[in-house]
Scaffold this motif. Structure first.
Motif, PDB file in Angstrom:
ATOM      1  N   LYS A   1      25.221  46.012  14.467  1.00  0.00           N
ATOM      2  CA  LYS A   1      25.471  44.835  13.611  1.00  0.00           C
ATOM      3  C   LYS A   1      26.617  43.994  14.173  1.00  0.00           C
ATOM      4  O   LYS A   1      26.554  42.759  14.159  1.00  0.00           O
ATOM      5  N   ARG A   2      27.646  44.651  14.656  1.00  0.00           N
ATOM      6  CA  ARG A   2      28.765  43.898  15.235  1.00  0.00           C
ATOM      7  C   ARG A   2      28.324  43.149  16.490  1.00  0.00           C
ATOM      8  O   ARG A   2      28.729  41.996  16.716  1.00  0.00           O
ATOM      9  N   LEU A   3      27.489  43.807  17.293  1.00  0.00           N
ATOM     10  CA  LEU A   3      26.996  43.134  18.499  1.00  0.00           C
ATOM     11  C   LEU A   3      26.104  41.959  18.129  1.00  0.00           C
ATOM     12  O   LEU A   3      26.168  40.886  18.763  1.00  0.00           O
ATOM     13  N   GLU A   4      25.279  42.124  17.102  1.00  0.00           N
ATOM     14  CA  GLU A   4      24.451  41.013  16.631  1.00  0.00           C
ATOM     15  C   GLU A   4      25.308  39.853  16.130  1.00  0.00           C
ATOM     16  O   GLU A   4      25.001  38.679  16.383  1.00  0.00           O
ATOM     17  N   GLN A   5      26.399  40.154  15.433  1.00  0.00           N
ATOM     18  CA  GLN A   5      27.304  39.108  14.961  1.00  0.00           C
ATOM     19  C   GLN A   5      27.957  38.377  16.134  1.00  0.00           C
ATOM     20  O   GLN A   5      28.118  37.151  16.103  1.00  0.00           O
ATOM     21  N   MET A   6      28.344  39.126  17.152  1.00  0.00           N
ATOM     22  CA  MET A   6      28.923  38.499  18.345  1.00  0.00           C
ATOM     23  C   MET A   6      27.919  37.566  19.005  1.00  0.00           C
ATOM     24  O   MET A   6      28.263  36.456  19.435  1.00  0.00           O
TER      25      MET A   6
END
Length: 216
Positions: free
Chosen positions: A149-154
């Motif tokens: 999820k954090r990578l998707e947000q980035m």
């Protein structure tokens, strides 16, 4: 003394003054030298013409310099615009290369997360540690999900979005067919499965989605 005597004396004094005074210097007016005057005027005219020609030549030189400066400024502006365009192009290429590498990391994390979610403990083995194993695998899965999820947000902060494929008609602009399926319940040329995610960078394709397409 009578009035007539006074008048006679005044007249006598005036006559004496007129006889004794030299009025020649008052009547002799010096005449100008016209030849010298015309010569001076001709010289002045020639000098004015020369100054005028020099001034015009200076103005022409300044005008030429201004035109050269304008041309040089335009050339410089064009070169700066081209250099800026090249810089922007290089920046976009570097950004795309970096984002593609991020997508590779995303694929690996996603594959690990799917493997963890699909884990099912074997009943016949390691009964004594089964609960601990399940909790450990679940915690690993939660960690993988948070990282994804954090990578998707980035990626989204950098204007990268996944392509919605499953259940959609096949689109050759954003998808590539890797496998063919046959599902009578679905329409022809509909995407049955997404084998690898595709992504858009704003409105440009960053990576094609690899899909399984229905063929009746």
């Amino acid at each position: 003394m009578t009035t007539e005597t006074k008048q006679d004396e005044l007249l006598a004094a005036l006559q004496h003054y007129l006889e004794e005074t030299d009025f020649a210097h008052l009547t002799s007016v010096e005449q100008p030298d016209l030849t010298a005057l015309f010569s001076d005027l001709a010289g002045l005219k020639t000098e004015v013409k020369a100054e005028s020609r020099q001034f015009k030549a200076t103005l022409d030189s300044l005008s030429d310099a201004v035109e050269i400066l304008k041309t040089d400024n335009q050339v410089l502006a064009d070169e700066l615009a081209k250099a800026n365009e090249r810089l922007q192009q290089q920046r976009r290429e570097v950004e795309r290369a970096m984002l593609v590498e991020w997508l590779d990391i995303y694929d690996r994390l996603d594959a690990g997360y799917r493997a963890v979610r699909q884990y099912r403990p074997v009943d016949g083995l390691f009964r004594h540690s089964k609960k601990q194993d399940v909790r450990f695998i679940a915690s690993v899965g939660e960690g993988q999900e948070i990282t994804l999820k954090r990578l998707e947000q980035m990626l989204q902060r950098r204007r990268v979005y996944s392509i919605d494929c499953v259940g959609q008609p096949f689109d050759a602009r954003t998808m590539t067919t890797i496998a063919i399926g046959n599902d009578p319940s679905q329409a022809n040329a509909v995407v049955l499965e997404e084998l690898r995610k595709g992504f858009l960078l704003e409105d440009q394709v960053l990576r094609l989605a690899e899909v399984k397409v229905n063929k009746l």
